[in-house]
Design a protein around this motif. Structure first.
Motif, PDB file in Angstrom:
ATOM      1  N   UNK A   1       0.814  -1.214   0.000  1.00 41.87           N
ATOM      2  CA  UNK A   1       0.000   0.000   0.000  1.00 41.87           C
ATOM      3  C   UNK A   1       0.849   1.266   0.000  1.00 41.87           C
ATOM      4  N   UNK A   2       0.445   2.215  -0.834  1.00 44.74           N
ATOM      5  CA  UNK A   2       1.168   3.477  -0.930  1.00 44.74           C
ATOM      6  C   UNK A   2       2.328   3.433  -1.906  1.00 44.74           C
TER       7      UNK A   2
ATOM      8  N   UNK B   1      -7.168  -8.477   2.198  1.00 47.60           N
ATOM      9  CA  UNK B   1      -6.016  -9.046   2.896  1.00 47.60           C
ATOM     10  C   UNK B   1      -4.815  -8.121   2.744  1.00 47.60           C
ATOM     11  N   UNK B   2      -3.916  -8.168   3.708  1.00 44.73           N
ATOM     12  CA  UNK B   2      -2.796  -7.213   3.721  1.00 44.73           C
ATOM     13  C   UNK B   2      -1.583  -7.706   2.944  1.00 44.73           C
ATOM     14  N   UNK B   3      -1.667  -8.919   2.361  1.00 47.34           N
ATOM     15  CA  UNK B   3      -0.550  -9.469   1.611  1.00 47.34           C
ATOM     16  C   UNK B   3      -0.975  -9.796   0.179  1.00 47.34           C
ATOM     17  N   UNK B   4      -0.006 -10.267  -0.604  1.00 50.94           N
ATOM     18  CA  UNK B   4      -0.288 -10.743  -1.954  1.00 50.94           C
ATOM     19  C   UNK B   4      -0.447 -12.253  -1.965  1.00 50.94           C
ATOM     20  N   UNK B   5      -0.649 -12.832  -0.803  1.00 51.10           N
ATOM     21  CA  UNK B   5      -0.864 -14.264  -0.655  1.00 51.10           C
ATOM     22  C   UNK B   5      -1.680 -14.472   0.610  1.00 51.10           C
ATOM     23  N   UNK B   6      -2.151 -15.697   0.819  1.00 51.71           N
ATOM     24  CA  UNK B   6      -3.075 -15.974   1.918  1.00 51.71           C
ATOM     25  C   UNK B   6      -2.389 -16.742   3.037  1.00 51.71           C
TER      26      UNK B   6
ATOM     27  N   UNK C   1       4.021  -6.294   6.297  1.00 49.17           N
ATOM     28  CA  UNK C   1       3.963  -6.719   4.897  1.00 49.17           C
ATOM     29  C   UNK C   1       5.342  -7.185   4.422  1.00 49.17           C
ATOM     30  N   UNK C   2       6.369  -6.416   4.749  1.00 44.68           N
ATOM     31  CA  UNK C   2       7.734  -6.774   4.331  1.00 44.68           C
ATOM     32  C   UNK C   2       8.163  -8.095   4.959  1.00 44.68           C
TER      33      UNK C   2
END
Length: 311
Positions: free
Chosen positions: A20-21, A176-181, A276-277
């Protein structure tokens, strides 16, 4: 009003996010991810090929490295449909069934990799502490059976989490906050009591990953104790260099996972970007790091890799 909201968010799908951002640089970030995927897949595949074709490498330690490479490839393949999709094509939607399948494979491979790291630590402990008894203690068939038990256990303990998620209705914000679950995040989207999932998830984490990390730490403490008693300066430095490298690799595997689990479980993170990182480090760094740390530390395997590139 509640009915309207439930209809709005009653989810047959979730929306994934990149960073995000940072949407303007997602394309550049995707270049880094694609490079990471390429190096990791080539490196682990090369190790599997060399160990399979070189009969002199059909030993216990190299079998562990083969399983580790297969596990890393499984982690990469599990995340591949979504991470490049989000960053390259802005494909953010993932169905409930696909998200449950993805988290099942990600967590299963993570648990299996944790078990393999434990076996590697045990193997190094026996090799350094009891080298004369090594061939009698570490028998290939015995280790293969233990490894198979760990693999089956990793699948068996994650399957109930997936089945528990499937019984939920999801009627909260579905972003969701990621690009995966991951299970810790998907379960918080449920509009039902998630106590069972929470307790079971915490229980299996403690009896597997936490227990593995504790045992690995103890093994390396005993290894370092043995190394300190080595009289030969050259042998001391070589053993110490190998142990420190392995220990750093283990810490790099467990620390992001441990921190990420705490952030998701207690939801008190004031640094969402850090969360996220850490998620990307947790998923993408081990498959990139393992071929370098574990495989290239083996002189025989290192020269076989060099010969492949020279040819």
């Amino acid at each position: 009003m509640s009915a309207v909201n439930d209809t709005k968010f009653n989810c047959a799908a979730f929306l994934l996010t990149g960073i995000p951002g940072q949407e303007d640089v997602h394309l550049w970030i995707s270049t880094v991810f694609c490079l990471t995927y390429t190096i990791s897949i080539v490196g682990n595949s090369l190790i599997l090929f060399i160990i399979k074709t070189d009969l002199s490498l059909h030993e216990t330690m190299y079998i562990f490295l083969s399983v580790l490479a297969i596990t890393d490839l499984g982690l990469l393949i599990s995340s591949m449909p979504t991470i490049p999709g989000v960053f390259l094509f802005s494909s953010r939607e993932i169905s409930l069934n696909a998200s449950v399948a993805q988290l099942f494979f990600i967590h299963s491979f993570t648990f299996i990799e944790s078990a393999v790291l434990l076996l590697i630590a045990f193997d190094r402990f026996i090799a350094i502490s009891n080298p004369l008894k090594y061939t009698f203690i570490v028998i290939l068939l015995r280790i293969a059976k233990i490894g198979l038990v760990f693999v089956l256990r990793g699948v068996a303990i994650i399957l109930p989490l997936s089945l528990l998620l499937k019984r939920f209705q999801f009627c909260r914000a579905n972003i969701l906050s990621h690009s995966f679950c991951l299970h810790m995040e998907v379960m918080t989207m449920a509009c039902a009591d998630i106590t069972v999932n929470n307790i079971y998830g915490l229980f299996i984490t403690v009896i597997t990953v936490r227990l593995h990390s504790l045992l690995i730490f103890l093994f390396y403490v005993m290894i370092l104790k043995t190394v300190l008693s080595i009289s030969s300066h050259v042998e001391f430095l070589r053993a110490l260099n190998t142990c420190v490298s392995y220990l750093c690799a283990v810490l790099l595997f467990y620390m992001p996972e441990f921190t990420l689990t705490l952030m998701h479980r207690f939801r008190k993170s004031s640094f969402p970007l850090l969360q996220i990182i850490l998620g990307y480090i947790y998923l993408l760094v081990p498959p990139l790091r393992n071929p370098i740390v574990y495989s290239l530390k083996s002189k025989h395997l290192r020269w076989r890799i060099i010969k492949v590139f020279v040819k």
